[in-house]
Design an enzyme around this catalytic site. Structure first.
Site, PDB file in Angstrom:
ATOM      1  N   LYS A  60     -18.947   1.173  32.838  1.00  0.00           N
ATOM      2  CA  LYS A  60     -19.802  -0.019  32.888  1.00  0.00           C
ATOM      3  C   LYS A  60     -19.995  -0.489  34.323  1.00  0.00           C
ATOM      4  CE  LYS A  60     -19.628  -2.059  28.338  1.00  0.00           C
ATOM      5  NZ  LYS A  60     -19.297  -3.219  27.536  1.00  0.00           N
ATOM      6  N   LYS A 108     -22.182   9.424  24.325  1.00  0.00           N
ATOM      7  CA  LYS A 108     -22.162   8.729  23.029  1.00  0.00           C
ATOM      8  C   LYS A 108     -23.449   7.916  22.804  1.00  0.00           C
ATOM      9  CE  LYS A 108     -20.111   4.258  23.879  1.00  0.00           C
ATOM     10  NZ  LYS A 108     -19.242   3.173  23.540  1.00  0.00           N
ATOM     11  N   LYS A 144     -26.086   1.325  22.217  1.00  0.00           N
ATOM     12  CA  LYS A 144     -27.188   0.372  22.077  1.00  0.00           C
ATOM     13  C   LYS A 144     -27.750  -0.039  23.431  1.00  0.00           C
ATOM     14  CE  LYS A 144     -23.671  -3.107  20.986  1.00  0.00           C
ATOM     15  NZ  LYS A 144     -22.670  -3.016  20.018  1.00  0.00           N
TER      16      LYS A 144
END
Ligand code: TYM
Length: 335
Positions: free
Chosen positions: A115, A197, A200
């Site tokens: 992130k 993966k 969203k």
């Protein structure tokens, strides 16, 4: 709450619309647990603040996620459904646990590294201590089991480490929770880059199936899914990640084994297989989408569920929080 039943806690961030990964990796596994366990499922809105959100959209997505929980089959009569920020005990315990967590262990978190790379203009302290808030979520309820997808395994490990460290100093304050990760569905991959993966927050909407995508969009996205040139439907994650991912999705929904799927599609092309996967996904999501729409039109009902869930969650968690405050030496409130 039935005292004899074990406690389950899990949550999803309202940081984007739910994907098929969230559904197959988490929610679908939560459903059968409702009868056997005391289940607590949260919409973890405080976690979503670690990346910038548009306030009105976050509010809307939080409600929409509650409606989706119910539409997917979570029964507010059987489990506690609540919004994390409605129970301030989460933020309070997170602060205490921050003081029992080392920078070094947080530095090892792969999700933080990922992130931080993706949001390099906003590497805030919340992003770094995110797993501590997650530990607080879980430990507040004396949770036995945490049903999550494979990507949360490391966060469960750190939760256990923090709990054990605290217990070693102050006695048995926290139950040490276990991760509960199913074999199929635990890792649904991107339809465009099957080694990554399904997420969203992916920039490319063709990479994920949004649970609210209409059938024609679902079919189009599966048709475009990246595969390989061998033209044989066979499970092999290393050599055929795209096809293996589609098999994983098909298997999670239909309950068929990989062997059965290989037999079913023997001699058939990728086009047929992609369409079959797309159709079962669209069929599964249709009733969920209808129910979601109906619930979103009933604001009072959603408000009532939120209120009741928060009150029940608060009552349960304050027992743990008070004990923690006493153990670490905070003066109890006498007013
Ligand atoms: P989040 O919101 O990213 O994802 C919610 C759940 O969906 C699972 N999941 C997947 N499973 C399979 N394949 C995928 N592609 C996929 N993408 C997501 C996740 O494993 C998760 O179970 N930190 C958590 C939220 C959280 C939480 C908690 C979970 C906060 N506090 C306490 C459990 C207990 C998260 O970011 O999940």
């Amino acid at each position: 709450m039935n005292q004899d039943k074990k406690i389950i806690f899990s949550g999803i961030q309202p940081s984007g619309n739910l994907t098929l990964g969230n559904y197959l990796g988490a929610i679908i596994n939560w459903l059968p647990l409702q009868d056997e366990y005391n289940c607590i499922y949260s919409i973890v809105d405080l976690h979503a603040l670690t990346v910038r959100q548009v306030p009105a959209e976050l509010r809307k997505r939080t409600r929409s996620l509650l409606a989706l929980y119910i539409a997917c089959g979570l029964d507010p009569e059987k489990c506690i459904l609540f919004v994390q920020s409605h129970n301030s005990a989460h933020a309070e315990l997170a602060w205490i646990l921050n003081c029992f967590t080392y920078m070094g262990e947080l530095n090892r978190m792969t999700q933080f590294k990922e992130k931080a790379q993706r949001h390099s203009d906003n590497i805030n302290a919340g992003l770094f201590t995110y797993p501590v808030l997650m530990a607080a979520d879980i430990l507040l309820y004396q949770t036995d089991l945490v049903p999550v997808g494979d990507d949360q395994r490391q966060h469960l490990e750190i939760t256990r480490d923090i709990a054990q460290r605290f217990n070693n100093i102050y006695g048995d304050v926290f139950k040490i929770p276990e991760a509960y990760i199913s074999k199929v569905g635990a890792r649904i991959m991107s339809l465009q880059q099957p080694e990554k993966k399904m997420s969203k927050s992916d920039e490319n909407p063709n990479a994920y199936i949004n649970l609210l995508d209409p059938p024609d969009v679902i079919i189009r996205k599966f048709k475009r899914a990246v595969t390989d040139s061998e033209a044989v439907i066979r499970y092999d994650v290393d050599k055929k990640p795209g096809i293996s991912n589609l098999m994983n999705i098909y298997s999670s929904i239909t309950g068929k084994s990989f062997e059965d799927i290989e037999k079913e599609f023997e001699g058939k092309g990728y086009g047929d297989f992609k369409l079959a996967v797309a159709e079962v996904v669209a069929e599964t999501l249709k009733p969920i989408q209808d129910k979601h729409k109906e619930l979103m039109a009933n604001k009072d009902y959603l408000d009532e569920i939120m209120k009741e869930g928060a009150q029940r969650a608060e009552r349960l968690s304050y027992k743990t929080l008070r004990k923690v405050y006493r153990k670490v030496g905070l003066v109890p409130k006498v007013f």
